[in-house]
Enzyme design. Structure first.
Site, PDB file in Angstrom:
ATOM      1  N   ARG A  78      -8.747   6.937  -5.458  1.00 53.04           N
ATOM      2  CA  ARG A  78      -8.793   6.891  -4.041  1.00 53.04           C
ATOM      3  C   ARG A  78      -9.514   8.074  -2.804  1.00 53.04           C
ATOM      4  O   ARG A  78      -9.302   8.817  -3.646  1.00 53.04           O
ATOM      5  CB  ARG A  78      -7.349   6.278  -3.482  1.00 53.04           C
ATOM      6  CG  ARG A  78      -7.856   6.505  -1.324  1.00 53.04           C
ATOM      7  CD  ARG A  78      -6.014   6.535  -1.171  1.00 53.04           C
ATOM      8  NE  ARG A  78      -5.577   6.967   0.573  1.00 53.04           N
ATOM      9  CZ  ARG A  78      -5.574   7.822   0.748  1.00 53.04           C
ATOM     10  NH1 ARG A  78      -4.981   8.947   0.449  1.00 53.04           N
ATOM     11  NH2 ARG A  78      -5.523   8.364   2.483  1.00 53.04           N
ATOM     12  N   HIS A 122     -10.816  10.900   6.358  1.00 53.48           N
ATOM     13  CA  HIS A 122      -9.848  11.673   6.205  1.00 53.48           C
ATOM     14  C   HIS A 122      -9.708  13.282   7.073  1.00 53.48           C
ATOM     15  O   HIS A 122     -10.122  14.077   6.147  1.00 53.48           O
ATOM     16  CB  HIS A 122      -9.876  12.006   4.918  1.00 53.48           C
ATOM     17  CG  HIS A 122      -8.241  12.837   4.335  1.00 53.48           C
ATOM     18  ND1 HIS A 122      -7.673  12.035   3.376  1.00 53.48           N
ATOM     19  CD2 HIS A 122      -7.445  13.623   4.310  1.00 53.48           C
ATOM     20  CE1 HIS A 122      -6.894  12.391   3.090  1.00 53.48           C
ATOM     21  NE2 HIS A 122      -6.905  13.113   3.137  1.00 53.48           N
ATOM     22  N   GLU A 167      -3.365   9.603   7.518  1.00 61.79           N
ATOM     23  CA  GLU A 167      -2.465  10.533   8.334  1.00 61.79           C
ATOM     24  C   GLU A 167      -3.084  10.988   9.741  1.00 61.79           C
ATOM     25  O   GLU A 167      -2.715  11.875   9.463  1.00 61.79           O
ATOM     26  CB  GLU A 167      -1.445  11.693   7.092  1.00 61.79           C
ATOM     27  CG  GLU A 167      -1.211  11.287   6.480  1.00 61.79           C
ATOM     28  CD  GLU A 167      -1.356  13.093   5.221  1.00 61.79           C
ATOM     29  OE1 GLU A 167      -1.250  14.049   5.732  1.00 61.79           O
ATOM     30  OE2 GLU A 167      -0.574  12.709   4.571  1.00 61.79           O
ATOM     31  N   ASN A 292       1.907   8.236   2.492  1.00 63.94           N
ATOM     32  CA  ASN A 292       2.063   9.774   1.685  1.00 63.94           C
ATOM     33  C   ASN A 292       4.131  10.133   2.193  1.00 63.94           C
ATOM     34  O   ASN A 292       3.809  10.073   3.501  1.00 63.94           O
ATOM     35  CB  ASN A 292       1.184  10.069   2.345  1.00 63.94           C
ATOM     36  CG  ASN A 292      -0.395   9.694   2.091  1.00 63.94           C
ATOM     37  OD1 ASN A 292      -0.172   8.634   1.665  1.00 63.94           O
ATOM     38  ND2 ASN A 292      -0.940   9.939   3.018  1.00 63.94           N
ATOM     39  N   TYR A 294       5.614  13.564   0.505  1.00 69.54           N
ATOM     40  CA  TYR A 294       6.103  14.481   0.436  1.00 69.54           C
ATOM     41  C   TYR A 294       7.705  15.492   0.221  1.00 69.54           C
ATOM     42  O   TYR A 294       8.391  15.916  -0.554  1.00 69.54           O
ATOM     43  CB  TYR A 294       4.828  16.260   0.955  1.00 69.54           C
ATOM     44  CG  TYR A 294       3.608  15.455   0.368  1.00 69.54           C
ATOM     45  CD1 TYR A 294       2.979  15.387  -1.003  1.00 69.54           C
ATOM     46  CD2 TYR A 294       3.075  14.440   0.806  1.00 69.54           C
ATOM     47  CE1 TYR A 294       1.966  15.129  -1.060  1.00 69.54           C
ATOM     48  CE2 TYR A 294       1.949  13.877   1.162  1.00 69.54           C
ATOM     49  CZ  TYR A 294       1.213  14.357   0.127  1.00 69.54           C
ATOM     50  OH  TYR A 294      -0.214  14.299  -0.531  1.00 69.54           O
ATOM     51  N   GLU A 360       0.078   8.521  -1.172  1.00 65.68           N
ATOM     52  CA  GLU A 360      -0.372  10.125  -1.562  1.00 65.68           C
ATOM     53  C   GLU A 360       1.026  10.484  -2.264  1.00 65.68           C
ATOM     54  O   GLU A 360       1.631  10.315  -1.003  1.00 65.68           O
ATOM     55  CB  GLU A 360      -0.846  11.189  -0.510  1.00 65.68           C
ATOM     56  CG  GLU A 360      -2.587  11.359  -0.548  1.00 65.68           C
ATOM     57  CD  GLU A 360      -2.321  11.897   0.791  1.00 65.68           C
ATOM     58  OE1 GLU A 360      -2.262  12.695   0.583  1.00 65.68           O
ATOM     59  OE2 GLU A 360      -3.598  12.147   1.545  1.00 65.68           O
TER      60      GLU A 360
END
Length: 453
Positions: A78, A122, A167, A292, A294, A360
């Site tokens: 990606r 992005h 995002e 994504n 985290y 991600e």
């Protein structure tokens, strides 16, 4: 090569990068300036005063990076396209040398058996469009759809899986509310206008891509689980959840903004902003959703003993909260808890019914342990990846249609406002000569994909 999402029979694997973070060559072959070129020149904007003008020099070293991907054994890569490399003024004139670069990149991937997945945005908006108002202006949505088709016309015969945005929460709220990402503006509730324009730009681009025969258009969203510390924090957590998560999912699924969101974002009730037909166009426009992930967030009632979270300005209109961050943490200060990824995958699939991709997932660590051969022995990152891949598999076992796990990130790179002070890569990049050296996590990921870990 596949022009479709993985079928989901087994979990597919990939790795991800972003144009401004790795390409460099910021003034070569007709590339126009982006908002990140402008923002990084602002004194104090970037922790170490750096920029992405060289980054990982992937513009020239893409063959090396493709070899690294092949060595991992991933099926998917990606990457993102730099809008200002294709249309230096954001609209109008097309720079064919920029398209030629992505042509070469895609062909290099295919030659190694890696399927390319393109992200169209992005965060690196052409500065020329920001000069005309950026994402606060509705005209940027049409410009984005036009740009999407320029890229598709060149790459669409070999790229079938597209993400319109990565995002968009960061683009809207870190960029236009908190001011800690480009373009560095603090517009308060006007950031909700930027969010709507990002939704609309996705919908417009998806409509045109679908008309051109694309069947796999999605968005990569940094959704977050909110786990209130006490019942008293639940109402505030709902307002933050609305701005972080529902502002994207509700238009895509329901074609509406819910009442809880409108209560904290009245700008989205303005008919001059959200026009008739906008949300109906958004409904059903995504064929898949990227997540994504985290870290989780633990809202608490405001408490002066808890440090204020650096992103709180990015939730305009929401009630103030403190954010509790528990141990263990990564080097960037984010709590590690893989249960959050499992929860997001299950709940997002139940909410949308769409195929999901972990677009991600990864961790920043100090990388201060080196083995006898000089290789970075990042066991902390390996543990993070192992736990989060296991969480992804648990979500699949619970019924979530998760097709792929894409690691962030292949290379240590320019980490936005953190500059080069934080490293997420599974490959070390020497800042002086750009030499790539795989870390222990690279070897572990390759072994895991091969079924040998």
């Amino acid at each position: 090569m596949s022009l479709h999402l993985p079928d989901g029979s087994t979990l597919a694997y990939g790795a991800a990068t972003a144009s401004y973070q790795i390409e460099g060559a910021s003034t070569e072959d007709g590339r126009g300036p982006s908002i990140w070129d402008t923002f990084t020149a602002r004194p104090g904007a970037i922790r170490d005063g750096s920029d992405g003008s060289v980054a990982c020099d992937s513009y020239h070293r893409y063959e090396e990076d493709a070899d690294l991907l092949a060595g991992l054994g991933v099926g998917w890569y990606r990457f993102s396209v730099a809008w200002s490399r294709i249309l230096p003024e954001g609209t109008g004139r097309v720079e064919t040398r920029g398209l030629d670069y992505y042509d070469r990149l895609v062909d290099a991937l295919l030659a190694r058996g890696v399927s390319p997945t393109a992200t169209l945005y992005h965060w690196d908006l052409p500065q020329a469009l920001e000069d005309r108002g950026g994402w606060l202006e509705r005209s940027t949505t049409e410009a984005f759809a036009d740009y999407a088709m320029v890229v598709h016309e060149r790459l669409g015969d070999r790229v079938g899986v597209w993400a319109t945005h990565n995002e968009p929460w960061c683009a809207a709220y870190l960029g236009y509310a908190a001011g800690i990402h480009a373009p560095g503006r603090r517009e308060g509730g006007r950031a909700h206008v930027a969010a709507h324009h990002l939704v609309l730009s996705h919908a417009l681009a998806a409509q045109r891509l679908h008309e051109a025969g694309v069947t796999a258009v999605g968005m990569a969203l940094n959704l977050a689980p909110f786990w209130p510390e006490t019942p008293e924090a639940e109402a505030a957590a709902d307002g933050i959840d609305a701005i972080r998560n529902r502002v994207w999912l509700d238009p895509l699924v329901d074609g509406a903004y819910d009442e809880g969101l409108l209560a904290v974002a009245p700008e989205l009730a303005d008919p001059t902003v959200v026009r008739d037909g906008d949300l109906e166009l958004a409904r059903g426009s995504a064929d898949w959703i990227g997540i994504n992930y985290y870290t989780p967030f633990r809202p608490a009632v405001p408490d002066p003993s808890i440090p204020v979270h650096h992103e709180l300005d990015a939730y305009p209109g929401a009630a103030p909260v403190s954010i509790v961050v528990r141990e263990p943490r990564t080097d960037i200060g984010w709590e590690v808890d893989a249960r959050g990824l499992e929860e997001l995958l299950v709940e997002t699939y139940e909410r949308t019914g769409l195929p999901l991709v972990v677009t991600e997932n990864g961790a920043a660590y100090a990388d201060d342990t080196v083995d006898d051969t000089g290789v970075i022995d990042d066991q902390d990152r390996i543990a993070y990846l192992r736990d989060h891949i296991a969480a992804t598999e648990r979500a699949r076992a619970a019924g979530a249609d998760v097709r792929a796990y894409i690691l962030w990130t292949l290379l240590d790179n320019f980490e936005w406002a953190e500059g080069y002070t934080k490293t997420f890569g599974i490959v070390h990049v020497d800042p002086q000569d750009q030499t790539r050296t795989p870390k222990a996590s690279y070897q572990w990921f390759a072994q895991h994909i091969a079924g040998a870990d």
